[in-house]
Design a protein around this motif. Structure first.
Motif, PDB file in Angstrom:
ATOM      1  N   SER A 236      -6.596  39.503 -17.920  1.00 47.21           N
ATOM      2  CA  SER A 236      -5.234  38.945 -17.853  1.00 47.21           C
ATOM      3  C   SER A 236      -4.819  38.680 -16.408  1.00 47.21           C
ATOM      4  CB  SER A 236      -4.243  39.903 -18.523  1.00 47.21           C
ATOM      5  OG  SER A 236      -4.527  40.066 -19.895  1.00 47.21           O
ATOM      6  N   TRP A 237      -5.168  39.611 -15.517  1.00 44.58           N
ATOM      7  CA  TRP A 237      -4.901  39.390 -14.090  1.00 44.58           C
ATOM      8  C   TRP A 237      -5.615  38.142 -13.604  1.00 44.58           C
ATOM      9  CZ3 TRP A 237      -3.430  42.751  -9.639  1.00 44.58           C
ATOM     10  CH2 TRP A 237      -2.524  43.736 -10.018  1.00 44.58           C
ATOM     11  N   ILE A 238      -6.895  38.026 -13.936  1.00 51.96           N
ATOM     12  CA  ILE A 238      -7.673  36.856 -13.502  1.00 51.96           C
ATOM     13  C   ILE A 238      -7.064  35.585 -14.077  1.00 51.96           C
ATOM     14  CG2 ILE A 238      -9.925  35.724 -13.699  1.00 51.96           C
ATOM     15  CD1 ILE A 238     -11.167  38.544 -13.693  1.00 51.96           C
ATOM     16  N   TYR A 239      -6.700  35.639 -15.337  1.00 52.03           N
ATOM     17  CA  TYR A 239      -6.133  34.445 -16.000  1.00 52.03           C
ATOM     18  C   TYR A 239      -4.806  34.050 -15.368  1.00 52.03           C
ATOM     19  CZ  TYR A 239      -4.788  31.310 -19.801  1.00 52.03           C
ATOM     20  OH  TYR A 239      -4.408  30.211 -20.537  1.00 52.03           O
ATOM     21  N   ALA A 240      -3.944  35.049 -15.113  1.00 50.63           N
ATOM     22  CA  ALA A 240      -2.632  34.756 -14.530  1.00 50.63           C
ATOM     23  C   ALA A 240      -2.755  34.197 -13.114  1.00 50.63           C
ATOM     24  CB  ALA A 240      -1.775  36.019 -14.528  1.00 50.63           C
ATOM     25  N   LEU A 241      -3.715  34.711 -12.354  1.00 50.99           N
ATOM     26  CA  LEU A 241      -3.862  34.273 -10.968  1.00 50.99           C
ATOM     27  C   LEU A 241      -4.650  32.978 -10.835  1.00 50.99           C
ATOM     28  CD1 LEU A 241      -4.623  37.719  -9.279  1.00 50.99           C
ATOM     29  CD2 LEU A 241      -2.511  36.393  -9.117  1.00 50.99           C
ATOM     30  N   PHE A 242      -5.653  32.786 -11.700  1.00 49.66           N
ATOM     31  CA  PHE A 242      -6.567  31.658 -11.524  1.00 49.66           C
ATOM     32  C   PHE A 242      -6.717  30.781 -12.764  1.00 49.66           C
ATOM     33  CE2 PHE A 242      -8.236  35.302  -9.019  1.00 49.66           C
ATOM     34  CZ  PHE A 242      -7.949  34.812  -7.757  1.00 49.66           C
ATOM     35  N   GLY A 243      -5.937  31.074 -13.808  1.00 51.17           N
ATOM     36  CA  GLY A 243      -6.126  30.360 -15.068  1.00 51.17           C
ATOM     37  C   GLY A 243      -5.922  28.872 -14.966  1.00 51.17           C
ATOM     38  N   GLN A 244      -5.097  28.429 -14.064  1.00 51.37           N
ATOM     39  CA  GLN A 244      -4.862  26.999 -13.919  1.00 51.37           C
ATOM     40  C   GLN A 244      -5.789  26.364 -12.893  1.00 51.37           C
ATOM     41  OE1 GLN A 244      -2.893  25.530 -16.123  1.00 51.37           O
ATOM     42  NE2 GLN A 244      -2.686  27.610 -16.932  1.00 51.37           N
ATOM     43  N   VAL A 245      -6.643  27.156 -12.269  1.00 47.94           N
ATOM     44  CA  VAL A 245      -7.669  26.616 -11.395  1.00 47.94           C
ATOM     45  C   VAL A 245      -8.760  26.027 -12.268  1.00 47.94           C
ATOM     46  CG1 VAL A 245      -9.362  27.176  -9.606  1.00 47.94           C
ATOM     47  CG2 VAL A 245      -7.094  28.254  -9.590  1.00 47.94           C
ATOM     48  N   GLY A 246      -9.277  24.873 -11.879  1.00 47.16           N
ATOM     49  CA  GLY A 246     -10.182  24.124 -12.741  1.00 47.16           C
ATOM     50  C   GLY A 246     -11.346  24.918 -13.272  1.00 47.16           C
ATOM     51  N   PHE A 247     -11.997  25.704 -12.418  1.00 46.40           N
ATOM     52  CA  PHE A 247     -13.203  26.427 -12.830  1.00 46.40           C
ATOM     53  C   PHE A 247     -12.880  27.435 -13.929  1.00 46.40           C
ATOM     54  CE2 PHE A 247     -16.449  29.710 -12.488  1.00 46.40           C
ATOM     55  CZ  PHE A 247     -17.618  28.956 -12.404  1.00 46.40           C
TER      56      PHE A 247
END
Length: 466
Positions: free
Chosen positions: A115-126
């Motif tokens: 969830s942390w990864i998704y919240a921080l980077f979820g909108q990053v393309g990769f």
């Protein structure tokens, strides 16, 4: 068999229960069960059956299936509740807390990290591409659940009809899920009392362990005998643990606060989530997206993909929902802190009632082994759940493969219809590939998830998706 085990020196140092299994040994076994709890409820139940019934021979086949039947009738995740039940049978309340708690601990840690990864980077393309691929496999997994549970539950035309009615009621008529389960359960209860053979299930296991040579034996343990005073104490303690934090939030933060919304909503879900995660996620997704605005439609699939790839029950996806809800409405807190607290709050109010249902009801259920009415209610509810899961598969499929939907209404019928021009060809291709892999080539869940996730990353690197 119920004789003592171990040397007299060990018994003097630490008295063992009559079955001879120490709490330390049980801890190691339940830790192993937790580490292997992938694959949804069917896989998790199979792991417990193999270890407890076939390998360790702690529990008899009939007792295991009787406990499973009860857990299927309860709201909440049946596999986690089954672990709690088995732990309670072996080592009283402390054993139930240990077994049920260990079962969800790996999932809590894993979902929180994701969830942390998704919240921080979820909108990053990769990262978006990674979850784009996950959604395709999740669709195949949900469809597989429909087929798997349907084969097990729909043994005759009457039960097939109940599944069809449940699907039409929830998908086309927007009938409340708790009402569907209530009607099905009452129908099965009455049919079971009447002795109708269409509503009698033969059980859920496929092991070959017999009802002899198990450590617990067939006798009712002293702590498993119903006791009104003990039941009142159990209800008071676990209701307080569950509801006092909710009441404290309501009194201190006010009704419109996101933490109060999480506490109240998921407390309600804890009381109506019959049939496991698949059966209720369509309703949770619709509420989280349309009523509260916590998530966008595709994000529920992302969360389910997380839950599918991590150990623990699939209902752990609710922690992701609570995390994102508080992350996006953090107030004076930092978003990550708010999200963490929101996720843990959703987890607490989801699982605290599970221990209440087991510790309060299991002693009475232990006296009802072989009851026809209970078997009839189970058969009917399981049939209705198949229809509800089919609704979930269709809802997820529409929101994954199509970029847009529009409401459609005709008389009493209403549902979200896909806009055909908005089809996402890559999502369609990956979903079809995942379905073929699982159904035609019998690929496992984890290899399919890994393959579609890798395909999503490749598509992103090739510039096919943004």
């Amino acid at each position: 068999m119920s004789g003592t085990a171990g040397s007299s020196g060990r018994r003097h140092a630490q008295p063992l229960p009559a079955h001879g299994v120490s709490l330390g040994e049980a801890f190691r076994v339940w830790l192993r069960v937790a580490a292997l709890s992938f694959g949804g409820p069917a896989g998790q139940i199979a792991v417990m059956h193999r270890i407890l019934v076939e390998e360790k021979r702690w529990i008899s086949e009939s007792r295991f299936l009787h406990a499973l039947n009860y857990c299927m009738l309860l709201p909440g995740p049946e596999a986690q509740q089954l672990a709690t039940y088995m732990g309670w049978l072996m080592h009283r309340t402390v054993g139930g807390i240990m077994a049920g708690g260990l079962f969800i601990l790996p999932g809590i840690v894993a979902i929180m990290a994701l969830s942390w990864i998704y919240a921080l980077f979820g909108q990053v393309g990769f990262v978006s591409a990674l979850f784009f691929g996950l959604k395709a496999a999740v669709l195949a997994i949900v469809l597989d659940a429909v087929v798997r549970i349907g084969r097990r539950a729909l043994k005759n035309r009457v039960l097939i009809g109940m599944a069809a009615v449940a699907f039409v009621a929830i998908f086309f008529l927007d009938a409340p899920f708790p009402l569907i389960i209530l009607v099905a359960g009452l129908t099965g209860l009455l049919a079971g009392k009447a002795g109708l053979p269409q509503f009698q299930m033969s059980g859920h296991g496929n092991g070959n362990a017999t009802d002899t040579d198990d450590l617990l034996g067939d006798e009712l343990p002293a702590h498993a005998r119903p006791n009104a005073g003990r039941s009142l104490r159990i209800a008071a303690v676990w209701l307080a643990l569950w509801l006092l934090p909710v009441a404290a939030l309501l009194l201190t933060l006010g009704g419109g606060n996101v933490f109060n919304q999480i506490a109240v909503f998921f407390s309600k879900m804890a009381m109506v989530t019959f049939g496991g995660a698949y059966a209720v996620l369509a309703y949770v997704a619709q509420q989280a997206v349309e009523t509260y605005g916590w998530l966008r439609p595709g994000e529920m699939l992302d969360g389910l993909g997380m839950a599918e790839t991590t150990p623990g029950p699939l209902i752990m996806v609710l922690q992701f929902v609570g995390f994102m809800a508080a992350f996006r409405d953090a107030g004076a807190l930092s978003p990550l802190l708010a999200g963490t607290l929101g996720g843990l709050l959703a987890t607490w109010v989801t699982f605290a009632p599970c221990f209440l249902w087991i510790f309060l009801g299991a002693p009475y259920i232990e006296t009802l082994r072989g009851n026809r009415a209970l078997s009839g209610a189970l058969s009917a509810i399981t049939a209705a759940v198949v229809g509800v899961i089919l609704n979930l598969a269709l809802w997820f499929g529409i929101h994954t493969i199509f970029r847009e939907v529009q409401p459609f209404a005709w008389g009493p019928f209403e549902f979200d219809a896909p806009v055909w021009e908005s089809v996402n060809p890559w999502a369609l291709a990956l979903s079809a590939g995942a379905i073929v892999a699982m159904f035609r080539f019998h690929a496992g869940m984890l290899p399919t998830l890994a393959a579609t996730s890798a395909a999503g990353i490749v598509l992103y690197l090739a510039g096919a998706i943004g």
